[in-house]
Design a protein around this motif. Sequence first.
Motif, PDB file in Angstrom:
ATOM      1  N   VAL A   1       0.688  -1.238  -0.043  1.00  0.00           N
ATOM      2  CA  VAL A   1      -0.060   0.083   0.084  1.00  0.00           C
ATOM      3  C   VAL A   1       1.007   1.354  -0.077  1.00  0.00           C
ATOM      4  N   ASN A   2       1.912   1.236   0.699  1.00  0.00           N
ATOM      5  CA  ASN A   2       3.065   2.396   0.826  1.00  0.00           C
ATOM      6  C   ASN A   2       3.438   2.640  -0.498  1.00  0.00           C
ATOM      7  N   VAL A   3       3.824   1.490  -1.354  1.00  0.00           N
ATOM      8  CA  VAL A   3       4.312   1.727  -2.600  1.00  0.00           C
ATOM      9  C   VAL A   3       3.045   2.166  -3.693  1.00  0.00           C
ATOM     10  N   GLN A   4       1.952   1.893  -3.174  1.00  0.00           N
ATOM     11  CA  GLN A   4       1.047   2.432  -4.259  1.00  0.00           C
ATOM     12  C   GLN A   4       0.752   3.868  -4.065  1.00  0.00           C
ATOM     13  N   MET A   5       0.750   4.245  -2.717  1.00  0.00           N
ATOM     14  CA  MET A   5       0.607   5.720  -2.472  1.00  0.00           C
ATOM     15  C   MET A   5       1.639   6.620  -2.771  1.00  0.00           C
ATOM     16  N   GLU A   6       2.838   6.141  -2.730  1.00  0.00           N
ATOM     17  CA  GLU A   6       4.088   6.972  -3.159  1.00  0.00           C
ATOM     18  C   GLU A   6       3.838   7.155  -4.714  1.00  0.00           C
ATOM     19  N   LEU A   7       3.370   6.044  -5.580  1.00  0.00           N
ATOM     20  CA  LEU A   7       3.325   6.256  -7.037  1.00  0.00           C
ATOM     21  C   LEU A   7       2.262   7.255  -7.261  1.00  0.00           C
ATOM     22  N   HIS A   8       1.046   7.255  -6.542  1.00  0.00           N
ATOM     23  CA  HIS A   8       0.073   8.234  -6.542  1.00  0.00           C
ATOM     24  C   HIS A   8       0.589   9.757  -6.349  1.00  0.00           C
ATOM     25  N   ILE A   9       1.374   9.770  -5.290  1.00  0.00           N
ATOM     26  CA  ILE A   9       1.663  11.267  -5.061  1.00  0.00           C
ATOM     27  C   ILE A   9       2.763  11.553  -5.992  1.00  0.00           C
ATOM     28  N   MET A  10       3.571  10.700  -6.421  1.00  0.00           N
ATOM     29  CA  MET A  10       4.734  11.064  -7.419  1.00  0.00           C
ATOM     30  C   MET A  10       4.100  11.438  -8.687  1.00  0.00           C
ATOM     31  N   SER A  11       3.044  10.952  -8.920  1.00  0.00           N
ATOM     32  CA  SER A  11       2.143  11.414 -10.419  1.00  0.00           C
ATOM     33  C   SER A  11       1.385  12.547 -10.106  1.00  0.00           C
ATOM     34  N   GLY A  12       1.493  13.413  -9.178  1.00  0.00           N
ATOM     35  CA  GLY A  12       0.897  14.633  -8.928  1.00  0.00           C
ATOM     36  C   GLY A  12      -0.844  14.498  -8.286  1.00  0.00           C
TER      37      GLY A  12
END
Length: 149
Positions: A78-89
């Motif tokens: 879940v943390n990796v998913q959240m990081e990908l989401h935040i990095m995509s703006g």
Amino acid sequence: MANSQDVDLMSVGKHCSFHDCHRLDFLPFTCSKCDQIFCSDHRKSADHRCPVSDETDVRVPICPLCNQPIVKSKRQDVNVQMELHIMSGCKELLVRKKPVHRCAQRHCRQIQPVPFVCPKCGGGFCVRLVVITTWMLRHRHEEMHLLQA
């Protein structure tokens, strides 16, 4: 030496898979997450410290920046998913809402899982039953929604 009757009784039950227990249980429980067999004392995932229990978490993560629900993957943390989401703006991995099909008839608030589209006007109508004098029509019938248009 055990006789054949004792051997038959020993083969009926199963031993608990918990490392400190190994109790012979005649009504064992199988964990739906790790597929191991446990006695009644260790049947819950918290009781046997199930290593797979976190993977079946049904909570949807919410982004702290945009307050939108994020898609949860079974294969990725879940943390990796959240990081990908935040990095995509905050533009990727958002949960998509299902479309709502409302009846196009004026003053009708019916919501349908599948719209009935009129071939003449192209509007999506519900299957609500309306009684007009002696005949009964539904909004999806041309006569009904064209009469009130």
